[in-house]
Write a protein that holds these residues in place. Structure first.
Motif, short mmCIF file in Angstrom:
data_model
loop_
_atom_site.label_atom_id
_atom_site.label_comp_id
_atom_site.label_asym_id
_atom_site.label_seq_id
_atom_site.Cartn_x
_atom_site.Cartn_y
_atom_site.Cartn_z
N ALA A 197 -36.71 -29.74 7.84
CA ALA A 197 -36.77 -31.14 7.41
C ALA A 197 -35.42 -31.77 7.68
CB ALA A 197 -37.12 -31.24 5.93
N ASN A 233 -39.90 -30.49 1.46
CA ASN A 233 -40.57 -30.75 2.74
C ASN A 233 -40.34 -29.60 3.72
OD1 ASN A 233 -41.48 -33.13 1.71
ND2 ASN A 233 -39.92 -34.40 2.68
N ALA A 234 -39.13 -29.03 3.73
CA ALA A 234 -38.88 -27.87 4.59
C ALA A 234 -39.77 -26.70 4.18
CB ALA A 234 -37.41 -27.46 4.52
N ASP A 281 -36.31 -33.53 -2.15
CA ASP A 281 -37.39 -33.79 -1.20
C ASP A 281 -37.16 -33.06 0.11
OD1 ASP A 281 -38.66 -35.37 -3.03
OD2 ASP A 281 -37.87 -37.26 -2.25
N LEU A 282 -35.91 -32.95 0.55
CA LEU A 282 -35.61 -32.22 1.78
C LEU A 282 -36.04 -30.76 1.66
CD1 LEU A 282 -32.14 -33.39 3.14
CD2 LEU A 282 -34.31 -33.39 4.35
N TYR A 305 -32.60 -35.07 7.34
CA TYR A 305 -32.11 -36.26 6.65
C TYR A 305 -31.47 -37.18 7.67
CZ TYR A 305 -28.97 -39.28 3.97
OH TYR A 305 -28.31 -40.36 3.45
N TYR A 309 -41.15 -30.83 9.80
CA TYR A 309 -41.99 -31.49 8.80
C TYR A 309 -42.52 -32.82 9.34
CZ TYR A 309 -43.18 -34.24 4.70
OH TYR A 309 -43.83 -35.03 3.79
N ASP A 310 -43.79 -33.12 9.00
CA ASP A 310 -44.32 -34.47 9.24
C ASP A 310 -45.16 -34.87 8.04
OD1 ASP A 310 -47.23 -33.86 9.64
OD2 ASP A 310 -46.45 -32.71 11.33
N ASP A 362 -36.82 -37.39 7.20
CA ASP A 362 -37.94 -36.85 6.42
C ASP A 362 -37.78 -37.04 4.92
OD1 ASP A 362 -39.11 -35.93 8.78
OD2 ASP A 362 -37.93 -34.08 8.72
N ALA A 374 -43.28 -27.30 5.52
CA ALA A 374 -43.34 -27.01 6.95
C ALA A 374 -43.35 -25.51 7.20
CB ALA A 374 -42.15 -27.66 7.66
#
Length: 849
Positions: free
Chosen positions: A630, A645-646, A641-642, A632, A664-665, A635, A649
């Protein structure tokens, strides 16, 4: 004769009286000084206990808060608490509870809904439904933040509690509470600070029946009437009722010291008020310091002074007696000469008068010598040779006059090397001139200075000390000496450094832990915001690690994790951070990564490094990883949140087969939401009778006849229709629902087999697959026996299948369970044999068909 007796009396009696008074004054001065010093040491002990108690609670509070942060972010726990699903909460939180209990001695782990109604107590799952009104819970509700404090339990023991609100995207879900008994803090007062203590609680906060049953359960004295207004819940020294009443006299000031004799020993005692999280005084922590050794040392010092002073006084008295006797003889001779020689009387008398004056001068000199000896004794009484703290005395020119044994032990300089030198011989290069100017300004202005100083030992080693400087003045306020007292802080500093390392680094791999990585990530994001940099977070999960541990053991798995950490550390920059989150999870923060391609290049380097085999214990082990990335600010805009999200993924990478990486998407979160919806429906499928069994015939290849039936689980979803096992079995395993669903399959298969035979079909053997978690349940044998009984089915008509990986998790426990099932007459078979690391030696011991 009368004159002789009168002369001796007039001279020797006052001198003897002066010597006795001086001796008594010296002894009294030494005794009073020892008493004052003992009181000061006990005051420092009280402060040490307070400081240790407060710092120990603060450290534990920080650990509880850090543990809560990780729990609050668990989406599965959020969903389970919002749904009020106690089984899901228990299945998800139990491993966390066991890990926290083993790592931090966590004893309480609660979940409450948004109305503070208890949903689940991990250590007492059967107790729930009550409204929690503790101060920490109310504080967390009021502030919306984590509340930490000490609360009194029903049996009188204190628990350090940390309560925090749990929130998801929809808002407040409820509250999570962690608790830790602080009994070890009280034991630490004895084991670390070295002071006996006992804790008494005011009876107004206790219920007698609960307290007595709790004390009996803990193996302690449960005498409620031992004290009139308080109950003892912890003690390291047994005291009588009279001694306790004396210590806890009504109106006694907190922190006031008193002394008493206990068991033939001399103790100083003091009382420290104990408050709960709301600030209420709940009781007192009684501190008891054994001063017997100090008292014995004082008596020994007095004996030493007596042995030194009495011979000196006796010798001086004897000298005075000889001088007096000599004077008397001269006077007798003078009298005889006056009588015999009449005319020469005046001349002889004048000669004797001159001699008397000479002897008088000798007496004056002897008295001056006695006064000087008195000053030396007073100085010796001031310098406490047996002090555990280093002491030095200097003159007004800072030349060292005396040092004690502790000074020599701490600095390495002998007394001979130190005397005549100045304290600058100890100076290190840690402080500048401004520091020492401030020190001397305080000495000149106030006659006192205290603080931490770095000095240097004789061997060149710099060390920290807590130094107190005092100017000693006479009655005219003129400075006579400077007194320095210092304590070596080396061990304290080392302990603080060890504690800092343990709180920021993983104990197994020595890599930064999640707490330190988040701190560095926060710093990296701050710099990236100012400079417009790109920051990448890579979440790394090892593939097949659980299979390796199940096969080769946890000790082997730990060695593999250390080897992986060492290899990964060699493939990242010094400016980046590699951390271990726990288990087989690692994370990498790439500050100022430059571009998405650079982040992908680092991921490929990591995968390439792991592609090389690991040689451990003579075995060649291959392992791969699933990496999620992820970025910054593309994402996420904050560290939480980073990282999340990682992780999402990385999960997608693993689901696609692992040994790769994915960026990540946003669609990943949508898929995760669909998975959560499916999980919610799955939790209600059993109670809604949505599960069905399909039966697959098992054909004997030799005869072509059906030899048995294998029960296959399907889910008749109300919207999506019939779902195959691969769409929901992994979710059952992950949520723990596989256990109740597995029991339903066992009962349903037995009942169906019995129904077939009742309809006239020939007896057949029905085969049921057991999951790993179901096989490890303590009541598996009893559940299988009950299913056979309820269905009226013969045991030999039931076959249980286990996989090879289940077999190898704990081979000895597996053999025990399989033998118990075999003893009932149930057939056993192994599915997917040959995919693991089975030993044929073990297979020979298994009751399998």
């Amino acid at each position: 004769m009368h004159n002789k007796a009168s002369l001796k009396t007039r001279i020797l009696l006052p001198i003897a009286l002066v010597l006795a008074i001086l001796f008594g004054a010296v002894i009294l001065s030494l005794y009073q000084h020892e008493k004052v010093d003992a009181g000061l040491r006990f005051d420092r002990d009280m402060q040490s206990v307070k400081a240790y108690y407060q710092s120990a609670l603060a450290r534990r509070g920080d650990k509880l808060g850090a543990a809560l942060e990780a729990i609050l972010r668990d989406e599965r726990l959020q969903a389970a608490l919002r749904a009020g699903d106690r089984d899901a909460l228990l299945g998800r939180a139990m491993p966390l509870f066991e890990q926290l209990r083993d790592q931090y001695n966590i004893t309480h782990f609660y979940f409450e809904d948004a109305a503070r109604v208890n949903v689940l107590r991990m250590h007492q799952p059967e107790r729930h439904g009550d409204t929690v009104n503790r101060h920490t819970t109310l504080a967390a509700e009021k502030t919306g933040k984590t509340a930490i404090g000490v609360e009194l339990g029903m049996v009188g023991t204190f628990t350090l509690r940390a309560v925090a609100p749990m929130r998801d995207n929809a808002g407040l879900v409820g509250y999570v509470e962690l608790g830790q008994e602080i009994e070890d803090v009280l034991r630490g007062v004895k084991e670390i600070v070295g002071i006996d203590n006992l804790l008494v609680i005011d009876k107004q906060f206790l219920v007698r029946q609960d307290w007595e049953s709790g004390m009996k359960m803990l193996g302690r004295n449960a005498d409620w009437d031992r004290l009139p207004g308080a109950a003892i819940v912890h003690q390291t020294l047994d005291l009588s009722r009279e001694q306790m009443s004396r210590i806890l006299l009504p109106g006694a000031l907190p922190g006031t010291a008193s002394d008493m004799e206990i068991g033939g020993k001399h103790y100083y005692t003091g009382v420290i008020p104990v408050e709960d999280a709301s600030g209420r005084k709940m009781g007192d922590l009684v501190i008891l310091r054994d001063m017997t050794e100090n008292t014995d040392e004082m008596i020994a010092s007095m004996r030493f002074l007596s042995l030194f002073y009495l011979p000196l006084a006796g010798a001086l008295f004897a000298l005075l007696y000889l001088i007096t006797r000599r004077v008397e003889r001269r006077l007798d001779e003078s009298n005889r000469q006056l009588i015999a020689q009449g005319r020469e009387r005046e001349a002889i008398q004048a000669q004797h008068i001159a001699e008397l004056k000479d002897e008088r001068d000798k007496l004056r000199h002897a008295q001056e010598a006695l006064q000087k000896n008195e000053e030396d004794l007073r100085l010796a009484a001031t310098v406490f040779e047996n002090s555990t703290e280093g002491i030095l005395i200097t003159d007004t020119q800072s030349r060292i006059l005396r040092v004690n044994r502790a000074f020599t032990e701490i600095t390495g300089y002998s007394e001979e090397e130190a005397i005549g030198q100045t304290p600058q011989m100890l100076r290190s290069d840690r402080h500048d001139a401004t520091f020492y100017q401030g020190m001397w300004f305080s000495m000149i202005e106030y006659g006192y200075w205290q603080g931490e100083v770095w000095n240097r030992r004789k061997n060149g080693e710099a060390f920290p000390e807590w130094l107190t400087l005092i100017a000693i003045r006479d009655e005219a306020r003129k400075v006579l000496y400077y007194l320095g007292v210092f304590a070596d802080l080396t061990e304290k500093k080392m302990s603080e450094a060890r504690a800092h390392h343990l709180s920021n680094y993983d104990a197994l791999t020595e890599l930064p832990n999640r707490h330190l990585l988040e701190d560095r990530l926060k710093q990296a994001l701050t710099e990236a915001h100012h400079h417009g940099w790109l920051v990448a977070v890579q979440h790394l999960n090892l593939d097949r690690f659980k299979t390796i541990v199940d096969t080769l053991g946890h000790a082997f798995g730990d060695k593999l994790l250390r080897a992986v950490a060492e290899r990964l550390a060699g493939h990242i920059r010094d400016s980046d951070t590699l951390a271990r989150f726990g288990g087989d999870e690692f994370a990498v923060v790439l500050s100022d990564v430059g571009s998405q391609q650079n982040a992908a290049m680092v991921a490929r380097k990591i995968l390439g490094a792991l592609a090389e085999p690991f040689i451990l214990e003579g075995q060649e082990i291959y392992i791969t990883a699933s990496i999620g990335i992820a970025l910054y600010p593309l994402d996420a805009g904050d560290k939480d949140d980073l990282i999340r999200n990682a992780n999402v993924a990385a999960r997608y990478t693993k689901e696609e087969g692992g040994n790769g990486y994915r960026f990540y998407d946003a669609e990943m979160n949508a898929t995760a939401s669909q998975r959560l919806t499916l999980e919610t429906s799955l939790r209600r499928a059993l109670e809604r009778d949505e599960f069905v069994l399909h039966y697959q015939p098992q054909v004997d290849l030799r005869t072509g006849r059906i030899a048995g039936m294998e029960a296959l689980l399907r889910w008749q979803h109300p919207v999506r229709g019939l779902l195959a096992p691969n769409e929901f079995i992994p979710l059952l395993e992950e949520t723990g629902l596989i256990v109740p669903v597995g029991e339903w399959v066992l009962r349903e298969a037995c009942a169906q087999n019995s129904a077939w035979q009742a309809d006239g079909l020939p007896p057949l053997r029905v085969s049921v697959n057991l999951s790993a978690r179901q096989f490890r349940q303590n009541d598996l044998v009893a559940a299988a026996h009950l299913a056979l009984q309820d269905a009226g089915l013969a045991p030999e008509q039931l076959e249980l299948e286990i996989t090879e990986s289940v077999l190898l998790q704990d081979i000895h426990a597996t053999i025990t369970v399989l033998n118990q099932l075999h003893a009932l007459g149930i057939e056993i078979s192994i599915d997917d044999f040959g995919t693991g690391y089975s030993s044929l030696t073990y297979l020979k011991r298994l009751p399998i068909g």
